[in-house]
Scaffold this active site. Structure first.
Site, PDB file in Angstrom:
ATOM      1  N   TYR A   1     -86.796   4.684  26.999  1.00  0.00           N
ATOM      2  CA  TYR A   1     -85.426   5.525  26.940  1.00  0.00           C
ATOM      3  C   TYR A   1     -86.226   6.874  26.274  1.00  0.00           C
ATOM      4  O   TYR A   1     -87.374   6.854  25.975  1.00  0.00           O
ATOM      5  CB  TYR A   1     -84.191   5.214  26.722  1.00  0.00           C
ATOM      6  CG  TYR A   1     -83.848   4.161  27.347  1.00  0.00           C
ATOM      7  CD1 TYR A   1     -83.527   4.756  28.611  1.00  0.00           C
ATOM      8  CD2 TYR A   1     -83.844   2.726  27.336  1.00  0.00           C
ATOM      9  CE1 TYR A   1     -82.627   3.587  29.573  1.00  0.00           C
ATOM     10  CE2 TYR A   1     -83.145   1.700  27.930  1.00  0.00           C
ATOM     11  CZ  TYR A   1     -82.781   2.046  29.124  1.00  0.00           C
ATOM     12  OH  TYR A   1     -82.386   1.214  30.204  1.00  0.00           O
TER      13      TYR A   1
ATOM     14  N   HIS B   1     -81.687   4.143  19.250  1.00  0.00           N
ATOM     15  CA  HIS B   1     -82.205   3.598  20.467  1.00  0.00           C
ATOM     16  C   HIS B   1     -83.626   4.110  20.528  1.00  0.00           C
ATOM     17  O   HIS B   1     -84.005   5.017  21.355  1.00  0.00           O
ATOM     18  CB  HIS B   1     -81.432   3.356  21.680  1.00  0.00           C
ATOM     19  CG  HIS B   1     -81.859   2.456  22.823  1.00  0.00           C
ATOM     20  ND1 HIS B   1     -83.330   1.835  22.628  1.00  0.00           N
ATOM     21  CD2 HIS B   1     -81.321   1.892  23.787  1.00  0.00           C
ATOM     22  CE1 HIS B   1     -83.138   0.999  23.630  1.00  0.00           C
ATOM     23  NE2 HIS B   1     -82.191   0.898  24.463  1.00  0.00           N
ATOM     24  N   GLY B   2     -84.710   3.399  20.111  1.00  0.00           N
ATOM     25  CA  GLY B   2     -86.109   4.123  20.517  1.00  0.00           C
ATOM     26  C   GLY B   2     -87.050   2.945  21.294  1.00  0.00           C
ATOM     27  O   GLY B   2     -88.032   3.185  21.530  1.00  0.00           O
ATOM     28  N   ALA B   3     -86.377   2.139  22.092  1.00  0.00           N
ATOM     29  CA  ALA B   3     -87.097   1.074  22.746  1.00  0.00           C
ATOM     30  C   ALA B   3     -87.047   1.549  24.395  1.00  0.00           C
ATOM     31  O   ALA B   3     -86.416   2.242  24.598  1.00  0.00           O
ATOM     32  CB  ALA B   3     -86.419  -0.107  22.396  1.00  0.00           C
ATOM     33  N   HIS B   4     -87.578   0.528  24.820  1.00  0.00           N
ATOM     34  CA  HIS B   4     -87.177   0.223  26.341  1.00  0.00           C
ATOM     35  C   HIS B   4     -87.584   1.157  27.462  1.00  0.00           C
ATOM     36  O   HIS B   4     -87.003   1.460  28.391  1.00  0.00           O
ATOM     37  CB  HIS B   4     -85.770  -0.528  26.493  1.00  0.00           C
ATOM     38  CG  HIS B   4     -85.845  -1.588  25.804  1.00  0.00           C
ATOM     39  ND1 HIS B   4     -84.533  -2.247  25.454  1.00  0.00           N
ATOM     40  CD2 HIS B   4     -86.332  -2.520  25.080  1.00  0.00           C
ATOM     41  CE1 HIS B   4     -84.491  -3.308  24.912  1.00  0.00           C
ATOM     42  NE2 HIS B   4     -85.727  -3.473  24.527  1.00  0.00           N
TER      43      HIS B   4
ATOM     44  N   GLN C   1     -75.146   1.773  18.770  1.00  0.00           N
ATOM     45  CA  GLN C   1     -76.413   1.956  19.288  1.00  0.00           C
ATOM     46  C   GLN C   1     -76.449   3.219  19.868  1.00  0.00           C
ATOM     47  O   GLN C   1     -75.958   3.522  20.984  1.00  0.00           O
ATOM     48  CB  GLN C   1     -77.127   0.760  19.979  1.00  0.00           C
ATOM     49  CG  GLN C   1     -78.500   1.266  20.222  1.00  0.00           C
ATOM     50  CD  GLN C   1     -79.227   0.363  21.386  1.00  0.00           C
ATOM     51  OE1 GLN C   1     -78.611   0.488  22.595  1.00  0.00           O
ATOM     52  NE2 GLN C   1     -80.391  -0.076  21.146  1.00  0.00           N
TER      53      GLN C   1
ATOM     54  N   ARG D   1     -84.674   0.830  16.681  1.00  0.00           N
ATOM     55  CA  ARG D   1     -84.860  -0.199  17.692  1.00  0.00           C
ATOM     56  C   ARG D   1     -86.201   0.372  18.336  1.00  0.00           C
ATOM     57  O   ARG D   1     -86.388   1.357  18.934  1.00  0.00           O
ATOM     58  CB  ARG D   1     -83.874  -0.435  18.746  1.00  0.00           C
ATOM     59  CG  ARG D   1     -84.282  -1.871  19.497  1.00  0.00           C
ATOM     60  CD  ARG D   1     -82.934  -2.331  20.197  1.00  0.00           C
ATOM     61  NE  ARG D   1     -83.062  -3.739  20.050  1.00  0.00           N
ATOM     62  CZ  ARG D   1     -82.866  -4.492  21.270  1.00  0.00           C
ATOM     63  NH1 ARG D   1     -82.241  -3.999  22.255  1.00  0.00           N
ATOM     64  NH2 ARG D   1     -82.692  -6.096  21.131  1.00  0.00           N
TER      65      ARG D   1
END
Ligand code: FMN
Length: 368
Positions: free
Chosen positions: A174, A169-172, A102, A223
């Site tokens: 960041y 990682h395109g979520a949460h 990831q 994501r």
């Protein structure tokens, strides 16, 4: 529990899985100075041994000075860290598993509790990691260009080392998500804008560069989450129409699989339908999707950080949605922290042996 549908194979481009279970990416902070150790390789290999169909690594950061706020989070650049990852993928393959890293840039962060800081300020679209809290610098156009190139190099390295896929990682909340969200993206150039579609420009450029680097035949996962850790109830896309306008350009840029992060997979995304995020993403884009969030557990993951344990729960509702065609793959997080053999136990219907999740599993790399 009738779980046969979780144990059908799945193939998409470079990714060939023996079942539909994905290990969710989970930060472990066991890689001193960014280098994954033998213990990290053994930890992932034991999940492969336990029959997980696809392992997604913990977030592993790209080659930007301030891409991380924690010295024990693995790098995905530099000779030593990549040699560590080589060992990880080799051990996972030997154990019969498949894996993708990831790829991560945290963007503007809170300072780490240890006091460690990167040698340059955190960077993000507007210097904010959450609404109104400035703890970094707005990225210049050349920062952005260099960051996009660094994502591309990481993806090319993932392919070169022999990984089966790569996840962005395109979520949460960041970096990529900081560009999506109007609260943290206040830019007035081409990377900002009033609409989510305009603020997707950065993600689209990253996806295109990754696609250019890995070629057409390498499976790429993105994501995404509607929620932010600083705003659980946030919806980047408030309606199916907005979601369609958001996701289709990302798909056109090169995403093969949308990994739709929710805290509880059974929660409907919009009123008037019981479809969850992964269900809508698949319906609107026609792409494969991964669902996630409290699969097989009684409590959700953010409560886990506050010390809450969870008990095993039924998979019936998950299987009902899967059989209806809502999503293709199912990611499982905390159960696999506590128990490498979770997948095998489910396949063999050994439900009385399931362990659930206990917080002690956060502080160690559980091997059995
Ligand atoms: C210890 C821990 C670390 C996590 N680290 C990451 C991460 O690095 N990247 C990410 O996208 N999600 C991360 N997550 C979220 C998980 O991938 C997953 O979405 C979440 O735990 C919900 O799944 P679960 O209910 O099965 O645990 C983390 C979760 C936990 C518990």
């Amino acid at each position: 529990m009738q779980t046969d549908s979780l144990f059908r194979s799945f193939s998409l481009k470079s990714l060939n899985m023996k079942n539909r279970i994905v290990m969710a990416p989970m930060t472990r902070s066991f890689s001193p100075e960014g280098v994954p150790t033998d213990a990290v390789a053994d930890y992932y290999a034991s999940r492969a041994q336990g029959e997980v169909g696809l392992i997604l690594s913990e977030g592993t950061v790209i080659d930007r000075v301030s891409s991380s706020n924690d010295p024990n989070i693995p790098h995905f650049y530099g000779e030593q860290a990549l040699a560590g990852w080589q060992q990880v993928i080799d051990k996972v393959h030997t154990a019969g598993g498949k894996m993708g890293p990831q790829i991560w840039h945290m963007g503007v962060m809170d300072n780490h509790r240890s006091g460690w800081l990167p040698s340059q300020p955190f960077e993000g679209p507007s210097g904010m990691g959450k609404p109104g809290v400035v703890n970094g610098q707005p990225m210049t156009e050349s920062d952005i260009a260099d960051t996009i190139a660094a994502y591309g190099r990481a993806a090319a390295d993932a392919k070169r080392l022999g990984f089966d896929t790569v996840e962005l990682h395109g979520a949460h909340g960041y970096l990529i998500d900081q560009f999506f969200w109007h609260e943290t993206n206040r830019r007035s150039d081409i990377f900002g804008g009033k609409t989510l579609v305009e603020r997707s420009r950065f993600a689209i450029e990253v996806i295109k560069e990754v696609r250019r680097q890995v070629g057409e035949d390498f499976a790429m996962i993105l994501r995404l989450s509607q929620f932010k850790p600083s705003a659980y109830d946030n919806k980047l896309a408030a309606t199916p129409e907005e979601m369609e306008a958001w996701l289709n350009p990302l798909a056109d840029a090169g995403v093969d699989i949308f990994h739709c992060s929710q805290r509880r997979f059974w929660e409907p995304e919009f009123e008037g339908s019981d479809l969850n995020f992964a269900g809508w993403a698949k319906k609107l884009t026609g792409k494969a999707t991964i669902t996630v969030g409290s699969v097989g557990l009684t409590g959700e993951f953010l409560a886990a950080f506050a010390g809450e344990s969870s008990q095993p729960s039924s998979l019936d509702e998950l299987v009902r949605r899967m059989d209806r065609g809502d999503f293709d793959l199912v990611a499982v997080g905390r159960p696999l922290l506590s128990d490498p053999a979770w997948t095998k136990k489910i396949r063999e219907q050994r439900t009385d042996e399931l362990k659930g999740f206990s917080v002690e599993a956060l502080g160690q790399l559980v091997l059995e």
